[in-house]
Structure formats: C-alpha cells, structure tokens
Design a protein around this motif. Structure first.
Motif, PDB file in Angstrom:
ATOM      1  N   ARG A  26       0.875  -1.164   0.000  1.00  0.00           N
ATOM      2  CA  ARG A  26       0.000   0.000   0.000  1.00  0.00           C
ATOM      3  C   ARG A  26       0.914   1.216   0.000  1.00  0.00           C
ATOM      4  O   ARG A  26       1.755   1.373   0.870  1.00  0.00           O
ATOM      5  N   ARG A  55      -9.657  -3.108 -10.064  1.00  0.00           N
ATOM      6  CA  ARG A  55     -10.272  -2.431  -8.919  1.00  0.00           C
ATOM      7  C   ARG A  55      -9.811  -3.017  -7.583  1.00  0.00           C
ATOM      8  O   ARG A  55      -9.563  -2.277  -6.635  1.00  0.00           O
ATOM      9  N   SER A  56      -9.673  -4.324  -7.500  1.00  0.00           N
ATOM     10  CA  SER A  56      -9.208  -4.911  -6.244  1.00  0.00           C
ATOM     11  C   SER A  56      -7.735  -4.569  -5.993  1.00  0.00           C
ATOM     12  O   SER A  56      -7.328  -4.351  -4.846  1.00  0.00           O
ATOM     13  N   CYS A  58      -6.378  -1.776  -6.945  1.00  0.00           N
ATOM     14  CA  CYS A  58      -6.438  -0.369  -6.513  1.00  0.00           C
ATOM     15  C   CYS A  58      -6.729  -0.265  -5.021  1.00  0.00           C
ATOM     16  O   CYS A  58      -6.098   0.519  -4.312  1.00  0.00           O
ATOM     17  N   GLU A  59      -7.697  -1.038  -4.550  1.00  0.00           N
ATOM     18  CA  GLU A  59      -8.047  -1.011  -3.137  1.00  0.00           C
ATOM     19  C   GLU A  59      -6.878  -1.431  -2.259  1.00  0.00           C
ATOM     20  O   GLU A  59      -6.642  -0.848  -1.209  1.00  0.00           O
ATOM     21  N   GLU A  60      -6.150  -2.446  -2.684  1.00  0.00           N
ATOM     22  CA  GLU A  60      -5.040  -2.965  -1.898  1.00  0.00           C
ATOM     23  C   GLU A  60      -3.833  -2.037  -1.887  1.00  0.00           C
ATOM     24  O   GLU A  60      -3.124  -1.949  -0.889  1.00  0.00           O
ATOM     25  N   GLY A  62      -3.830   1.371  -2.845  1.00  0.00           N
ATOM     26  CA  GLY A  62      -4.086   2.784  -2.605  1.00  0.00           C
ATOM     27  C   GLY A  62      -3.843   3.647  -3.832  1.00  0.00           C
ATOM     28  O   GLY A  62      -3.881   4.869  -3.762  1.00  0.00           O
ATOM     29  N   TYR A  65      -7.437   3.784 -10.239  1.00  0.00           N
ATOM     30  CA  TYR A  65      -7.698   2.858 -11.336  1.00  0.00           C
ATOM     31  C   TYR A  65      -6.833   3.226 -12.540  1.00  0.00           C
ATOM     32  O   TYR A  65      -6.218   2.371 -13.164  1.00  0.00           O
TER      33      TYR A  65
END
Length: 96
Positions: A26, A55-56, A58-60, A62, A65
């Motif tokens: 991150r 997308r996953s 991106c979440e992990e 930070g 997209y």
C-alpha cells in the motif's frame, strides 16, 4: 501574517509503504515510486493482475484505477475484457 512552510525530506522506504496480507504494498497517497521500488511494485501488480481485477488491486495498493491501468498497459500486459469471468471447468459428470 507569514506562512511558514516546513520542508520535509521524503520518508524512508519503511514508512512509505506497507505490505498487506496479499503481498501488494500500500503506497501512501501522493508518494511517487522510482528506481528499484517502482520496478518491484510493477512486477507485483502484473503478477496480481493474473488473478485479480484492477479495482481490487487499486483497493489494496491505494493507487487509482487509471494509475494501475496505465502501469499494466505501458508494460505490455494484455487486458481482459470488461466483465470477464474465468470459465470454470464443469464436466457432464459434475452437472448431474
């Protein structure tokens, strides 16, 4: 009234990012990766894209997209079509 501007040096690599349980780092918001850390991050994201969505990732990580998509396309990764679902192997014996 004067505004004092503190000049801070970039944080070291330990505080700049942390590794989550999946192995993707991150990255702090606004942090730019250069050199070996950028190469390692790119390799990790490409490896993660084999099994995860943008997308996953991106979440992990930070990252946005657009940043992840650009990283993948500029490194020659073939993008999956939208709404891609991996086919599961079902044999006629499994259907009954």
């Amino acid at each position: 009234m004067s505004i004092a501007t503190a000049v801070s040096q970039p944080p070291d690599e330990q505080t700049a990012s942390s590794t989550n349980a999946v192995g993707l780092r991150r990255i702090e918001k606004g942090r730019r990766l250069i050199g070996e850390s950028a190469k390692q991050f790119t390799a990790d994201v490409i490896k993660a894209y084999e099994t995860k969505s943008i997308r996953s990732i991106c979440e992990e990580t930070g990252r946005s997209y657009g940043a992840i998509h650009r990283l993948l396309t500029t490194n020659g990764v073939t993008m999956r079509p939208k709404g891609y679902r991996r086919k599961t192997s079902t044999s006629p014996a499994d259907a009954s």
